[in-house]
Design an enzyme around this catalytic site. Structure first.
Site, PDB file in Angstrom:
ATOM      1  N   CYS A 130      17.451  -8.028 -11.820  1.00  0.00           N
ATOM      2  CA  CYS A 130      16.160  -7.477 -12.279  1.00  0.00           C
ATOM      3  C   CYS A 130      16.070  -7.344 -13.798  1.00  0.00           C
ATOM      4  CB  CYS A 130      15.884  -6.142 -11.608  1.00  0.00           C
ATOM      5  SG  CYS A 130      17.318  -5.113 -11.352  1.00  0.00           S
ATOM      6  N   HIS A 257      12.519  -0.695 -15.406  1.00  0.00           N
ATOM      7  CA  HIS A 257      13.654  -0.876 -16.307  1.00  0.00           C
ATOM      8  C   HIS A 257      13.132  -1.067 -17.732  1.00  0.00           C
ATOM      9  CE1 HIS A 257      16.098  -1.126 -12.838  1.00  0.00           C
ATOM     10  NE2 HIS A 257      16.550  -2.360 -12.913  1.00  0.00           N
TER      11      HIS A 257
HETATM   12  N1  LIG Z   1      15.965  -2.842  -6.146  1.00  0.00           N
HETATM   13  C1  LIG Z   1      15.861  -3.774  -7.104  1.00  0.00           C
HETATM   14  O1  LIG Z   1      15.263  -3.552  -8.169  1.00  0.00           O
HETATM   15  C2  LIG Z   1      16.449  -5.129  -6.900  1.00  0.00           C
HETATM   16  C3  LIG Z   1      16.157  -6.134  -7.824  1.00  0.00           C
HETATM   17  C4  LIG Z   1      16.701  -7.407  -7.646  1.00  0.00           C
HETATM   18  C5  LIG Z   1      17.527  -7.636  -6.572  1.00  0.00           C
HETATM   19  N2  LIG Z   1      17.821  -6.642  -5.698  1.00  0.00           N
HETATM   20  C6  LIG Z   1      18.725  -6.943  -4.590  1.00  0.00           C
HETATM   21  O2  LIG Z   1      18.018  -6.922  -3.355  1.00  0.00           O
HETATM   22  C7  LIG Z   1      18.876  -6.442  -2.321  1.00  0.00           C
HETATM   23  C8  LIG Z   1      18.182  -5.272  -1.611  1.00  0.00           C
HETATM   24  O3  LIG Z   1      17.839  -4.270  -2.524  1.00  0.00           O
HETATM   25  P1  LIG Z   1      16.937  -3.028  -2.108  1.00  0.00           P
HETATM   26  O4  LIG Z   1      16.747  -2.274  -3.357  1.00  0.00           O
HETATM   27  O5  LIG Z   1      15.748  -3.443  -1.317  1.00  0.00           O
HETATM   28  O6  LIG Z   1      17.957  -2.229  -1.128  1.00  0.00           O
HETATM   29  P2  LIG Z   1      17.643  -1.151   0.017  1.00  0.00           P
HETATM   30  O7  LIG Z   1      16.396  -0.408  -0.274  1.00  0.00           O
HETATM   31  O8  LIG Z   1      18.893  -0.391   0.184  1.00  0.00           O
HETATM   32  O9  LIG Z   1      17.386  -2.044   1.347  1.00  0.00           O
HETATM   33  C9  LIG Z   1      18.405  -2.782   1.973  1.00  0.00           C
HETATM   34  C10 LIG Z   1      17.815  -3.619   3.107  1.00  0.00           C
HETATM   35  O10 LIG Z   1      18.860  -4.427   3.653  1.00  0.00           O
HETATM   36  C11 LIG Z   1      18.924  -4.225   5.053  1.00  0.00           C
HETATM   37  N3  LIG Z   1      20.278  -4.372   5.564  1.00  0.00           N
HETATM   38  C12 LIG Z   1      21.358  -3.641   5.211  1.00  0.00           C
HETATM   39  N4  LIG Z   1      22.433  -4.026   5.937  1.00  0.00           N
HETATM   40  C13 LIG Z   1      22.004  -5.033   6.746  1.00  0.00           C
HETATM   41  C14 LIG Z   1      22.629  -5.838   7.744  1.00  0.00           C
HETATM   42  N5  LIG Z   1      23.926  -5.691   8.051  1.00  0.00           N
HETATM   43  N6  LIG Z   1      21.896  -6.778   8.380  1.00  0.00           N
HETATM   44  C15 LIG Z   1      20.584  -6.931   8.092  1.00  0.00           C
HETATM   45  N7  LIG Z   1      19.924  -6.183   7.170  1.00  0.00           N
HETATM   46  C16 LIG Z   1      20.629  -5.247   6.507  1.00  0.00           C
HETATM   47  C17 LIG Z   1      18.410  -2.812   5.255  1.00  0.00           C
HETATM   48  O11 LIG Z   1      18.010  -2.663   6.600  1.00  0.00           O
HETATM   49  P3  LIG Z   1      18.210  -1.284   7.449  1.00  0.00           P
HETATM   50  O12 LIG Z   1      16.924  -0.513   7.269  1.00  0.00           O
HETATM   51  O13 LIG Z   1      18.335  -1.778   8.853  1.00  0.00           O
HETATM   52  O14 LIG Z   1      19.408  -0.598   6.921  1.00  0.00           O
HETATM   53  C18 LIG Z   1      17.262  -2.798   4.255  1.00  0.00           C
HETATM   54  O15 LIG Z   1      16.144  -3.447   4.822  1.00  0.00           O
HETATM   55  C19 LIG Z   1      20.200  -6.105  -3.014  1.00  0.00           C
HETATM   56  O16 LIG Z   1      21.083  -7.197  -2.897  1.00  0.00           O
HETATM   57  C20 LIG Z   1      19.817  -5.914  -4.447  1.00  0.00           C
HETATM   58  O17 LIG Z   1      20.888  -6.181  -5.325  1.00  0.00           O
HETATM   59  C21 LIG Z   1      17.285  -5.395  -5.817  1.00  0.00           C
END
Ligand SMILES: NC(=O)c1ccc[n+]([C@@H]2O[C@H](COP(=O)([O-])OP(=O)(O)OC[C@H]3O[C@@H](n4cnc5c(N)ncnc54)[C@H](OP(=O)(O)O)[C@@H]3O)[C@@H](O)[C@H]2O)c1
Length: 355
Positions: A130, A257
């Site tokens: 990000c 950010h």
């Molecule tokens: N937040 C940011 O600004 C941002 C920016 C760029 C990239 N990212 C990347 O995007 C990804 C997700 O970020 P986020 O902020 O959305 O995280 P988050 O809010 O913690 O959400 C995680 C998601 O992944 C799912 N998940 C977790 N374990 C799983 C499994 N074993 N099988 C299938 N689904 C699973 C969760 O589902 P459940 O509800 O079932 O747990 C939830 O839908 C990360 O890799 C992060 O590095 C995030």
């Protein structure tokens, strides 16, 4: 290829997944079907989309049959496991995690910045980190117009960059400190206030604090987050030797950010030339005066990258300029870029592998 597409969001219940669903709706992506995939934990949950309720499925191999595009945001290990399976079933995956970003045959793209890199994908396209994503339109435009010699970045990254549990943790720990009515400087009470067995997202208290460590330490005492900014920027600019250094800091901000950026250019320039270049750059909003700036609170929920505090670098007055760059990390830094990449693939008929 049909002109509507079956799309699956892997990580649909997370922060990025929620924004992906919203953006597919408001940007009227040409959908045949939307599948919402997550873990067993949230299977059966119902989420709204275009006035209907869609049911979340636990991801399995069958989830990808007939899917044209997967938007993956469930974490690196989940992408490692499921992305090759999705590609095997013929889907193109736009991956938000760090897992594939630096692999040679995986294009790493910010839409509108290096779209040409998308064309020869082999089924996987990576979305940058990000803090890198929001900097790219700025650096690319300034490199094309003036030429970058060296870049130094300090980030001030919101807790939403670490997911929805991280936002909850900041809110709960902030509430605790406010309710106590006095500052607990040693942070010891911090863990006690959270529910028993709570999984802590941060190893140091985030409320009323700043933490100069995001992700784990890696080479040369830099964190992986800092090195992502270095290597991903070099890859997208096609400048493998660009001198760039970063310090990545987590701050108690919910969304958005900020980055303090100092750029040395290859030739003499001025803040006004830099401003003129950025004013012509798509998706960038430039402050009209050098003393103007945006903050994360104002920019959360919006699409552009905001550039302010454009001023001469006093340590390099001939060819150095300093900037303050702010954007919504969940949009340009993740979901918005992923949806724009999907739109670009569709508009250019680049969905087939090896086209
Ligand atoms: N937040 C940011 O600004 C941002 C920016 C760029 C990239 N990212 C990347 O995007 C990804 C997700 O970020 P986020 O902020 O959305 O995280 P988050 O809010 O913690 O959400 C995680 C998601 O992944 C799912 N998940 C977790 N374990 C799983 C499994 N074993 N099988 C299938 N689904 C699973 C969760 O589902 P459940 O509800 O079932 O747990 C939830 O839908 C990360 O890799 C992060 O590095 C995030």
């Amino acid at each position: 290829m049909s002109n509507t597409y079956t799309v699956a969001i892997l990580g649909a219940t997370g922060l990025v997944g929620t924004y992906l669903r919203e953006l597919l709706e408001v940007r009227e992506f040409p959908l045949k079907e939307l599948r919402l995939l997550a873990s067993e934990r949230s299977a059966g949950e119902r989420l709204a989309f275009k006035g209907e309720w869609l049911t979340v499925e636990a991801v399995s191999e069958a989830s990808f049959k007939g899917v044209d595009i997967v938007l993956a945001s469930a974490g690196g290990a989940i992408s490692e496991q499921w992305v090759p399976i999705a590609v095997k079933h013929g889907a193109v995956v736009i991956d938000n995690t760090s897992h594939f970003r630096l692999k040679e045959d995986v294009p790493l793209v910010v839409a509108g910045v290096n779209d040409a890199d998308l064309e020869h994908h082999k089924g996987i396209v990576a979305n940058p980190n990000c803090s890198t994503a929001q900097l790219m339109p700025v650096l690319k435009a300034l490199n094309d117009a003036i030429g970058l010699k060296r870049v130094i970045v300090s980030t001030y990254q919101s807790v939403s960059g670490a997911g929805k549990e991280a936002m909850q943790e900041l809110l709960e720990s902030s509430r605790y400190y406010v309710q106590q009515g006095e500052v607990d400087t040693d942070g010891l009470m911090y863990k006690e206030q959270l529910p028993e067995n709570a999984k802590l997202c941060f190893e140091r208290p985030m409320a009323f604090n700043v933490v100069p460590k995001i992700d784990t330490f890696s080479d040369e005492d830099y964190t992986k987050e800092e090195l992502k900014l270095v290597y991903e920027t070099r890859k997208m600019l096609h400048m493998p030797n660009l001198p760039i250094s970063a310090t990545a800091v987590r701050v108690p901000v919910l969304v958005g950010h900020s980055e303090a950026v100092t750029i040395d250019f290859v030739r003499p320039t001025s803040p006004s030339e830099v401003r003129q270049v950025l004013e012509r750059t798509p998706n960038v909003v430039t402050a009209e005066r050098s003393q103007n700036f945006a903050t994360p609170r104002e920019t959360a929920g919006t699409d552009p990258v905001y550039v302010g505090r454009i001023r001469r670098d006093l340590s390099n007055p001939e060819a150095g300029v300093c900037l303050w760059v702010v954007a919504d990390n969940l949009r340009i830094g993740a979901a918005l870029n992923a949806v724009r990449l999907a739109e670009t693939l569709v508009q250019n008929s680049w969905l087939g592998v090896g086209v």
